[in-house]
Write a protein that holds these residues in place. Structure first.
Motif, short mmCIF file in Angstrom:
data_model
loop_
_atom_site.label_atom_id
_atom_site.label_comp_id
_atom_site.label_asym_id
_atom_site.label_seq_id
_atom_site.Cartn_x
_atom_site.Cartn_y
_atom_site.Cartn_z
N TRP A 198 0.70 -0.97 0.02
CA TRP A 198 0.01 -0.01 0.07
C TRP A 198 0.82 1.04 -0.17
O TRP A 198 1.81 1.27 1.15
N LYS A 199 0.63 2.55 -0.91
CA LYS A 199 0.80 3.60 -1.07
C LYS A 199 0.36 5.10 -0.50
O LYS A 199 -0.63 4.79 -1.02
N PRO A 200 1.53 5.63 0.10
CA PRO A 200 0.19 6.82 0.36
C PRO A 200 -0.24 7.47 -1.06
O PRO A 200 -1.27 8.15 -0.65
N SER A 201 0.55 7.22 -2.13
CA SER A 201 0.02 8.22 -2.78
C SER A 201 -1.12 7.74 -4.13
O SER A 201 -1.63 8.05 -4.80
N PHE A 202 -1.55 6.17 -3.85
CA PHE A 202 -3.15 6.22 -3.87
C PHE A 202 -4.27 6.97 -3.60
O PHE A 202 -5.06 6.68 -4.35
N GLU A 203 -3.96 7.36 -2.70
CA GLU A 203 -4.98 8.22 -2.10
C GLU A 203 -5.22 9.66 -2.05
O GLU A 203 -6.35 9.92 -2.60
N THR A 204 -4.13 10.44 -3.23
CA THR A 204 -4.73 11.34 -3.64
C THR A 204 -5.49 11.07 -5.47
O THR A 204 -6.61 11.12 -5.75
N GLU A 205 -5.53 9.60 -5.52
CA GLU A 205 -5.90 9.30 -6.85
C GLU A 205 -7.25 9.09 -6.39
O GLU A 205 -7.99 9.54 -7.43
N ILE A 206 -7.82 8.19 -5.65
CA ILE A 206 -8.72 7.72 -5.02
C ILE A 206 -9.37 8.93 -4.85
O ILE A 206 -11.00 9.32 -5.12
N PHE A 207 -9.28 9.93 -4.47
CA PHE A 207 -9.46 11.05 -4.49
C PHE A 207 -9.86 12.01 -4.92
O PHE A 207 -11.13 12.97 -5.28
N ASP A 208 -9.12 12.23 -5.48
CA ASP A 208 -9.63 12.76 -6.61
C ASP A 208 -10.31 12.37 -7.92
O ASP A 208 -11.57 12.90 -8.41
N ARG A 209 -10.65 10.99 -8.10
CA ARG A 209 -12.04 10.39 -8.33
C ARG A 209 -13.43 10.70 -7.87
O ARG A 209 -14.15 10.59 -8.11
N TRP A 210 -13.00 10.52 -6.54
CA TRP A 210 -14.21 10.92 -5.58
C TRP A 210 -15.22 12.27 -6.22
O TRP A 210 -15.93 12.16 -6.05
N PRO A 248 -10.53 5.08 4.91
CA PRO A 248 -11.49 5.36 3.78
C PRO A 248 -10.83 5.32 2.01
O PRO A 248 -11.76 4.37 1.53
N PHE A 249 -9.31 4.98 2.32
CA PHE A 249 -8.70 5.51 1.20
C PHE A 249 -8.18 3.53 0.83
O PHE A 249 -8.67 2.49 -0.19
N ILE A 250 -7.73 2.90 1.64
CA ILE A 250 -7.29 1.95 2.32
C ILE A 250 -8.66 0.30 1.32
O ILE A 250 -8.62 0.27 0.75
N THR A 251 -9.62 1.05 2.30
CA THR A 251 -10.65 -0.05 2.26
C THR A 251 -11.45 0.04 1.31
O THR A 251 -12.18 -0.93 0.29
N GLU A 252 -11.31 1.21 0.55
CA GLU A 252 -11.77 1.82 -1.00
C GLU A 252 -11.27 0.74 -1.91
O GLU A 252 -12.05 0.07 -2.91
N ARG A 253 -9.98 1.20 -1.91
CA ARG A 253 -8.48 0.30 -2.59
C ARG A 253 -8.84 -1.25 -3.08
O ARG A 253 -9.31 -2.02 -3.84
N ILE A 254 -9.41 -1.82 -1.51
CA ILE A 254 -9.21 -2.98 -1.48
C ILE A 254 -10.22 -3.56 -2.33
O ILE A 254 -10.76 -5.02 -2.58
N TRP A 255 -11.38 -3.21 -1.59
CA TRP A 255 -12.68 -2.72 -2.27
C TRP A 255 -12.78 -2.89 -3.53
O TRP A 255 -13.45 -4.37 -3.93
#
Length: 781
Positions: free
Chosen positions: A12-24, A696-703
């Motif tokens: 898991w990388k913190p950089s994934f969080e920015t991508e997910i937030f932008d999508r939200w 919210p981020f890691i759970t979203e990515r795994i889900w």
């Protein structure tokens, strides 16, 4: 059988969080639709104050948990209105402007100073919004509001005008708390008390007509001798009985001062004789009113002694105090001086001692509402309950109405003009933003005398007059009747405990006066962030930590999980980067666990075949039950720690190891394999749902990677549905596993090596999984 994980990324990388937030943000995942069915859940989000760098980590922790409230409510099926605002009114803005541009408000033209204030905070505001987004806050950033906007100030003035017509606002000259640094009146709620070093001075006063007789006065405020109008002694103190109703003669000023027997004088404090001055403290204020004394003002609005201070005129208060002590000593009029700690009123903003000075101010009535406010406080649901007492104690302590006018520039203006001829005040119609200090009035003649010349009020309103209507602003009060009817009262007010007596109290007061209803049903109160020494984190104390680098280094989910799990709701929490970084180990564990489970196909078992699967679902059901209680109370300490403990100590270390061989399909039937795989996925899905509001981020990515492309945040929180009666075996299973692992270590065996150990009779229902887990061989007899 070779299995490939659905999750490709190995970590898991913190950089994934920015991508997910932008999508939200792009997909408008968290929009509020007033026409949408279901129960509305409206959060009166506190608009943070961008008063300097950094926006400290304790505040950021607070806001991350407010977001958890919003996400929890959505996953409970509520239609959530989560507004975002920025508080840009009042003294902190002005102080920051003065510091940033190296100007003084008192010497800068008002219009110019206001223009500087408007832009001074723009960069800080942008940084604050960026931190909110980086934390994953799911509020309405597209329509975030500012308390210095024309719309907001218009509403503040409109509510002033409405309360004016209701007879709840009046003007009066009376003693008020005054801060010389802030250069304005402050309300009792903005006064703090500190035990500060002081001196108790024992001074000789003469007695009129008594020759060499004297009375010893003990005081911490000798600089106010010139404004002394009475000397009090206790009516039962026999030392002073013969002086009752005689007159003392003040030293240096040689004024006659009546000696009055009174129960407020404490015979056991100091000399037992005290001077009553205008004004040393609020006891003086009360006694001046009770005894009908004529006030003599010795301190002006600049914090300097007036002509009533005689030879000390023009001196600062502390300077005058030191000088008069020296003069009295030189005249042989001081018996002794004692050092002591004195409970001193302090301005919460400037952290300097205040004075009590008569001021002509506007007041909002609150005394007559104390009974109703008490009822509202008693009916309000507090999270946690312990903080209800803070509000009730404050309401019971109220002794004066709320002074609401201030002598500052950057705040909502008092919307009043005065007739130049007769002085009659005039208020305009509501619905516009007025600037009386620079604008002509919206009326042509005085209603009292008919004259046409007016002068506008130059004062502003206490910033709490703005902040206290936040529930009304976000729900469209006096602007959108339909929206207001569907969203007010709001559901919940989240805030810190230190502003219960200000923001919480004033909001209930103002909204009740305006609507006849309490503004919200729930008050969610958070504790303070403290440093390693237990001291409250504040920028001015130099112990604030900037959350932005922490978020970039460790990620929002690590930060949020730390914030949720560090302390129970309402308690203070210790801030430590070591603790924050340590939380990241769990997210690594969760990612690795999810990646492993994603290797197995998602299979629905028609029936659980083995008791091992039933046992872990019993354990999981308890986790769901306890976590649900935490979520119902919006106490994220409970689910964050309960789920983490379950995943780490039971699910991963016990159950997963017990069923790993079965999940791989080694030595078990198809139904037994499906049962294991189904249970693994069911446990993971449930844990993800329970953690989603917090991380919210890691759970979203795994889900999204394993279960659905639809957001996990559109799902519902799970319910406890399993009850096989097998939780009693949990400790026994754990003990057996630990004993077997220890036995292998003692013999120098790897965990995969076979070992001759028998499964105890009480665990025989789990025998096949335990044998496969430990590679057990029957003991040879």
């Amino acid at each position: 059988m070779e299995l490939t994980p659905k999750i490709n990324e190995r970590r898991w990388k913190p950089s994934f969080e920015t991508e997910i937030f932008d999508r939200w943000e792009k997909n408008g995942l968290y929009s509020f639709d007033v026409e949408k069915g279901g129960e509305s859940f409206v959060i009166d989000t506190p608009p943070p104050y961008p008063s300097g760098r950094p926006w400290h980590i304790g505040a950021a922790s607070h806001y991350s948990q407010i977001d958890m409230i919003a996400r929890t409510a959505r996953m409970m099926g509520r239609n959530v209105l989560f507004p975002i605002g920025i508080d840009r009114n009042g003294l902190p803005v002005e102080l920051y402007t003065e510091k940033k541009y190296k100007v003084r408000m008192a010497t800068t033209p008002r219009e110019k100073f206001i223009d500087l204030c408007k832009t001074a905070l723009d960069d800080l505001e942008a940084e604050m919004i960026a931190v909110m987004k980086r934390m994953g806050m799911s509020g309405n950033f597209q329509k975030y509001y500012r308390t210095d906007s024309e719309d907001y100030r218009k509403l503040t003035q409109s509510t002033f005008i409405k309360l004016w017509h209701q007879g709840l606002i009046y003007q009066s000259k009376r003693p008020n708390n005054y801060c010389f640094v802030c250069r304005t009146t402050i309300a009792d709620a903005e006064v703090e008390y500190e035990e500060l070093p002081s001196k108790l001075v024992y001074i000789k006063f003469g007695i009129k007509g008594e020759g060499s007789n004297e009375i010893i006065i003990a005081t911490t405020r000798p600089e106010l001798i010139g404004s002394c109008k009475a000397v009090l002694v206790n009516d039962k103190d026999e030392r002073y009985t013969r002086y009752h109703n005689l007159s003392a003669i003040s030293p240096i000023f040689n004024k006659e001062i009546k000696i009055i027997p009174h129960p407020r004088a404490k015979a056991d404090f100091g000399s037992g004789a005290v001077m009553i001055c205008s004004y040393g403290d609020y006891t003086d204020v009360q006694l001046f009113r009770e005894l009908g004394l004529e006030e003599v003002i010795a301190i002006d609005l600049n914090g300097r002694m007036t002509a009533n201070a005689g030879p000390y005129e023009g001196m600062r208060v502390r300077e005058a105090r030191e000088k008069i002590i020296t003069d009295l000593e030189n005249q042989g009029l001081i018996i002794k001086v004692e050092d002591l700690l004195h409970r001193t009123p302090i301005c919460e903003r400037s952290e300097t001692p205040i004075e009590i000075i008569p001021m002509d101010e506007y007041y909002l009535k609150q005394l007559e509402f104390r009974d109703q406010l008490t009822k509202e406080a008693e009916s309000l649901a507090f999270h946690p309950e312990e903080h209800r007492r803070r509000l009730l104690d404050w309401i019971s302590s109220i002794s004066i109405d709320w002074p609401i006018s201030r002598r500052r520039y950057y705040a909502t203006e008092v919307p009043v003009w005065y007739c130049k001829s007769c002085g009659a005040p005039h208020v305009p119609d509501p619905g516009h933003y007025y600037k009386p200090w620079k604008e002509d009035p919206p009326f042509s003649s005085c209603t009292q005398c008919g004259k046409t010349d007016f002068v506008g009020d130059e004062r502003t309103l206490d910033t709490w007059m703005d902040s206290s209507i936040s529930p009304l602003f976000i729900t469209g009060y006096m602007n959108d009747e339909k929206f207001f009817a569907k969203t007010y009262p709001v559901t919940l007010r989240p805030q810190a405990k230190d502003i219960v007596r200000t923001w919480l109290h004033y909001t209930i007061l103002r909204c009740y006066q305006l609507t006849g209803k309490a503004p919200f049903g729930h008050a969610w109160i958070m504790g303070h962030g403290v440093d390693k020494n237990g001291k409250k984190i504040r920028k001015r104390d130099g112990n604030a930590i900037d959350p932005a680098p922490i978020l970039e280094k460790y990620g929002a989910d690590v930060f949020r999980l730390w914030a949720a799990s560090e302390s129970s709701l309402g308690s203070d929490f210790r801030v430590s980067e070591d603790k924050i970084s340590g939380v990241g180990k769990f997210l690594t564990k969760l990612w690795n666990l999810a990646r492993f489970i994603s290797s197995f196909p998602i299979e629905d078992a028609n029936e659980l075949i083995l008791d091992t699967d039933k046992w872990i679902l019993d354990e999981l059901s308890d986790v769901v039950k306890e976590s649900s209680k935490g979520y119902d109370d919006f106490n994220f300490f409970i689910p964050s720690n309960r789920v983490r403990e379950f995943v780490w100590n039971t699910f991963a270390s016990q159950y997963l190891e017990m069923v790993k061989q079965r999940a791989y399909g080694v030595g078990f039937s198809d139904d037994e394999i499906r049962s294991a795989r189904s249970t693994l996925h069911l446990c993971l899905k449930t844990c993800l749902l329970l953690l989603a509001p917090i991380t919210p981020f890691i759970t979203e990515r795994i889900w999204n990677e394993i279960y659905s492309k639809e957001s996990i945040h559109l799902q519902r929180l799970p319910k406890p549905v399993w009850d096989y009666g097998l939780r009693e075996y949990s400790v026994k299973i754990s003990n057996f596993n630990s004993e077997t692992w220890n036995a292998k270590r003692t013999k120098g065996l790897s965990l995969k090596d076979p070992i001759s150990v028998s499964v105890p009779d009480e665990l025989m229902m789990f025998e096949r999984d335990l044998v496969a887990m430990h590679n057990l061989r029957k003991n040879q007899t």
